[in-house]
Design an enzyme around this catalytic site. Structure first.
Site, PDB file in Angstrom:
ATOM      1  N   ARG A 162       0.842  -1.214   0.000  1.00  8.16           N
ATOM      2  CA  ARG A 162       0.000   0.000   0.000  1.00  8.16           C
ATOM      3  C   ARG A 162       0.874   1.260   0.000  1.00  8.16           C
ATOM      4  NH1 ARG A 162      -2.798  -3.681  -0.542  1.00  8.16           N
ATOM      5  NH2 ARG A 162      -4.823  -4.118   0.386  1.00  8.16           N
ATOM      6  N   SER A 190     -10.820  -0.090   3.814  1.00  4.49           N
ATOM      7  CA  SER A 190     -10.002  -0.260   5.028  1.00  4.49           C
ATOM      8  C   SER A 190      -9.429   1.091   5.447  1.00  4.49           C
ATOM      9  CB  SER A 190      -8.827  -1.205   4.758  1.00  4.49           C
ATOM     10  OG  SER A 190      -9.322  -2.431   4.291  1.00  4.49           O
ATOM     11  N   GLU A 213      -4.438   4.060   6.118  1.00  4.35           N
ATOM     12  CA  GLU A 213      -4.339   3.789   4.682  1.00  4.35           C
ATOM     13  C   GLU A 213      -4.996   4.954   3.931  1.00  4.35           C
ATOM     14  OE1 GLU A 213      -5.360  -0.230   3.429  1.00  4.35           O
ATOM     15  OE2 GLU A 213      -6.229   0.585   1.587  1.00  4.35           O
TER      16      GLU A 213
HETATM   17  C1  LIG Z   1     -15.490   0.225  -0.515  1.00  4.36           C
HETATM   18  C2  LIG Z   1     -14.020   0.442  -0.760  1.00  4.36           C
HETATM   19  C3  LIG Z   1     -13.183  -0.639  -0.930  1.00  4.36           C
HETATM   20  C4  LIG Z   1     -11.815  -0.448  -1.159  1.00  4.36           C
HETATM   21  N1  LIG Z   1     -11.029  -1.542  -1.331  1.00  4.36           N
HETATM   22  C5  LIG Z   1      -9.720  -1.398  -1.587  1.00  4.36           C
HETATM   23  C6  LIG Z   1      -8.889  -2.535  -1.789  1.00  4.36           C
HETATM   24  O1  LIG Z   1      -9.344  -3.673  -1.762  1.00  4.36           O
HETATM   25  N2  LIG Z   1      -7.568  -2.336  -2.024  1.00  4.36           N
HETATM   26  C7  LIG Z   1      -7.028  -1.084  -2.095  1.00  4.36           C
HETATM   27  O2  LIG Z   1      -5.821  -0.983  -2.325  1.00  4.36           O
HETATM   28  N3  LIG Z   1      -7.789   0.007  -1.915  1.00  4.36           N
HETATM   29  C8  LIG Z   1      -9.120  -0.105  -1.665  1.00  4.36           C
HETATM   30  N4  LIG Z   1      -9.897   0.999  -1.465  1.00  4.36           N
HETATM   31  C9  LIG Z   1      -9.284   2.333  -1.483  1.00  4.36           C
HETATM   32  C10 LIG Z   1      -9.409   3.078  -2.839  1.00  4.36           C
HETATM   33  O3  LIG Z   1     -10.432   2.541  -3.614  1.00  4.36           O
HETATM   34  C11 LIG Z   1      -8.101   3.016  -3.629  1.00  4.36           C
HETATM   35  O4  LIG Z   1      -7.049   3.557  -2.875  1.00  4.36           O
HETATM   36  C12 LIG Z   1      -8.200   3.795  -4.954  1.00  4.36           C
HETATM   37  O5  LIG Z   1      -7.035   3.591  -5.703  1.00  4.36           O
HETATM   38  C13 LIG Z   1      -8.422   5.289  -4.741  1.00  4.36           C
HETATM   39  O6  LIG Z   1      -8.731   5.855  -6.004  1.00  4.36           O
HETATM   40  P1  LIG Z   1      -9.382   7.284  -6.116  1.00  4.36           P
HETATM   41  O7  LIG Z   1      -9.368   7.669  -7.548  1.00  4.36           O
HETATM   42  O8  LIG Z   1     -10.696   7.307  -5.461  1.00  4.36           O
HETATM   43  O9  LIG Z   1      -8.329   8.155  -5.310  1.00  4.36           O
HETATM   44  P2  LIG Z   1      -8.568   9.481  -4.407  1.00  4.36           P
HETATM   45  O10 LIG Z   1      -9.259   9.078  -3.172  1.00  4.36           O
HETATM   46  O11 LIG Z   1      -9.215  10.533  -5.235  1.00  4.36           O
HETATM   47  O12 LIG Z   1      -7.083   9.885  -4.119  1.00  4.36           O
HETATM   48  C14 LIG Z   1      -6.272   9.082  -3.289  1.00  4.36           C
HETATM   49  C15 LIG Z   1      -4.883   9.725  -3.184  1.00  4.36           C
HETATM   50  O13 LIG Z   1      -4.259   9.714  -4.458  1.00  4.36           O
HETATM   51  C16 LIG Z   1      -3.981  11.045  -4.903  1.00  4.36           C
HETATM   52  N5  LIG Z   1      -4.289  11.049  -6.352  1.00  4.36           N
HETATM   53  C17 LIG Z   1      -5.450  10.681  -6.943  1.00  4.36           C
HETATM   54  N6  LIG Z   1      -5.315  10.746  -8.279  1.00  4.36           N
HETATM   55  C18 LIG Z   1      -4.045  11.169  -8.533  1.00  4.36           C
HETATM   56  C19 LIG Z   1      -3.298  11.451  -9.723  1.00  4.36           C
HETATM   57  N7  LIG Z   1      -3.811  11.276 -10.944  1.00  4.36           N
HETATM   58  N8  LIG Z   1      -2.016  11.864  -9.583  1.00  4.36           N
HETATM   59  C20 LIG Z   1      -1.457  12.057  -8.357  1.00  4.36           C
HETATM   60  N9  LIG Z   1      -2.117  11.820  -7.204  1.00  4.36           N
HETATM   61  C21 LIG Z   1      -3.400  11.376  -7.292  1.00  4.36           C
HETATM   62  C22 LIG Z   1      -4.877  11.963  -4.078  1.00  4.36           C
HETATM   63  O14 LIG Z   1      -4.310  13.239  -3.911  1.00  4.36           O
HETATM   64  C23 LIG Z   1      -4.938  11.203  -2.765  1.00  4.36           C
HETATM   65  O15 LIG Z   1      -3.775  11.447  -1.992  1.00  4.36           O
HETATM   66  C24 LIG Z   1     -11.283   0.854  -1.230  1.00  4.36           C
HETATM   67  C25 LIG Z   1     -12.139   1.955  -1.067  1.00  4.36           C
HETATM   68  C26 LIG Z   1     -13.496   1.758  -0.839  1.00  4.36           C
HETATM   69  C27 LIG Z   1     -14.397   2.944  -0.710  1.00  4.36           C
END
Ligand SMILES: Cc1cc2nc3c(=O)[nH]c(=O)nc-3n(C[C@H](O)[C@H](O)[C@H](O)COP(=O)(O)OP(=O)(O)OC[C@H]3O[C@@H](n4cnc5c(N)ncnc54)[C@H](O)[C@@H]3O)c2cc1C
Length: 336
Positions: free
Chosen positions: A161, A235, A332
């Protein structure tokens, strides 16, 4: 490109927390991204890049510019599994597209919310597979040098992670797209316990990647709350890595403590959910925030929680685990 002001961020974070951004825009290409960054610099305000908002906790109003990355494209670079995908594509839809195209490997990562661009930030992982296994390179816009740079797999410094992009030093790096090497033959991976149980008694030779995809979606949907119905960010804490000597002493007090290989010498991974469960957190509430009834690692927005409610609950949970087990939990979710 339109800049909006005083925008409620509830639709842009999976906790559904109401906080406001002083300025907000959505960018679909590099020149719009540069225009947005120039606006932030000229207005002398900080910028926050987001994708789907499924891994952030907004604990207060954001005084700067929120930039939502919405770049779209999928390029099938050859017929041997090489694909380049833009940062704004929805991760789960991309996993489906790959399977439909005959490019396999990502099935275990199905149904993870969010965008492709955020996937390498924390090296998303689930059901025994991490993204890094497939990453050839990550294309980023380097705001300091004002140029696009291709980071090789090695440059990304992936970990559990974790990656180089997660740290404050890398704030000027914005992910534009990711190039992945996938397989063109069926490569089902059911090494993870919960998946093995789904295929109990079945002949491995008959298991397809589609069946793994379906099983992952089934298991996830039965275990994790849908953020569209009950706000959450999956998580909240990482599974802690603990030294073998510490495990020995913990096992004396808690003989049923589950331990997993951490992939690093001398360290063992412990499920944070087990620690929180043992500390009695499942189902507890604080203000509008609560701990999910079925999963002690998932904090949920039960009743119009503020970001502060959620942050305070998380803090109490981490303190109780530290007090009881002497283990520090690391978030996380990114606290903004
Ligand atoms: C129900 C649920 C289940 C989940 N299960 C998992 C799982 O099984 N495994 C797992 O690893 N994660 C899981 N996650 C967490 C999440 O889905 C992941 O971390 C996902 O990759 C986040 O994507 P996002 O576009 O929503 O990022 P955001 O929440 O929008 O951003 C997350 C971080 O990345 C940065 N960021 C976003 N886009 C960019 C970009 N293009 N360039 C630079 N920085 C950027 C943001 O500034 C922030 O710091 C889960 C979340 C939920 C709600």
């Amino acid at each position: 490109m339109n800049f909006h002001h005083g925008v409620d961020l509830a639709p842009y974070n999976s906790f559904g927390v109401h906080t406001s951004a002083a300025h907000f825009c959505e960018v679909t290409n590099l020149s719009e991204l540069k225009e947005a960054l120039a606006f932030g610099a000229a207005s002398k305000v900080p910028s926050l890049v987001i994708g789907g908002g499924s891994n952030i906790l907004l604990s207060a109003d954001y005084p700067g510019l929120v930039i939502r990355i919405d770049f779209k494209s999928i390029e099938w670079l050859n017929s041997d599994g090489l694909v380049r995908v833009a940062a704004g594509e929805n991760w789960h839809e991309f996993v489906k597209s790959c399977m439909n195209h005959g490019f396999y490997g990502l099935e275990n990562l199905a149904l993870i919310p969010g965008t492709v661009g955020a996937a390498p930030i924390q090296n998303i992982g689930a059901y025994g597979v991490e993204l890094e296994r497939f990453v050839v390179s990550v294309s980023v816009y380097d705001g300091k040098q004002d140029k696009v740079v291709e980071f090789s797999h090695r440059d990304c410094e992936f970990g559990y992670r974790d990656s180089l992009f997660k740290y404050p030093d890398a704030r000027h790096l914005i992910v534009l797209g990711v190039t992945l090497q996938l397989a063109t033959e069926q490569t089902p991976n059911i090494s993870y316990g919960a998946l093995q149980a789904e295929f109990d008694g079945q002949d491995f030779a008959g298991i397809t990647n589609q069946a793994v995809f379906d099983a992952v979606c089934r298991v996830r949907s039965s275990k994790l709350p849908d953020p569209k119905i009950l706000g959450n960010a999956g998580s909240f804490f990482k599974n802690p890595l603990v030294s073998e000597s510490k495990i020995e002493s913990l096992k004396e007090a808690f003989p049923d403590l589950p331990c997993f290989d951490a992939g690093e010498p001398g360290l063992v991974k412990i499920p944070a959910a087990w620690l929180l469960d043992k500390a009695g957190w499942r189902g507890r509430r604080k203000g509008g925030a609560g701990v999910h009834q079925q999963h002690a690692l998932v904090i949920v927005n039960v009743d119009d929680a503020s970001g502060e409610d959620i942050a305070l609950l998380a803090q109490e949970m981490a303190s109780s685990v530290l007090g009881r087990f002497g283990i520090a939990l690391e978030c996380e979710v990114k606290l903004v």
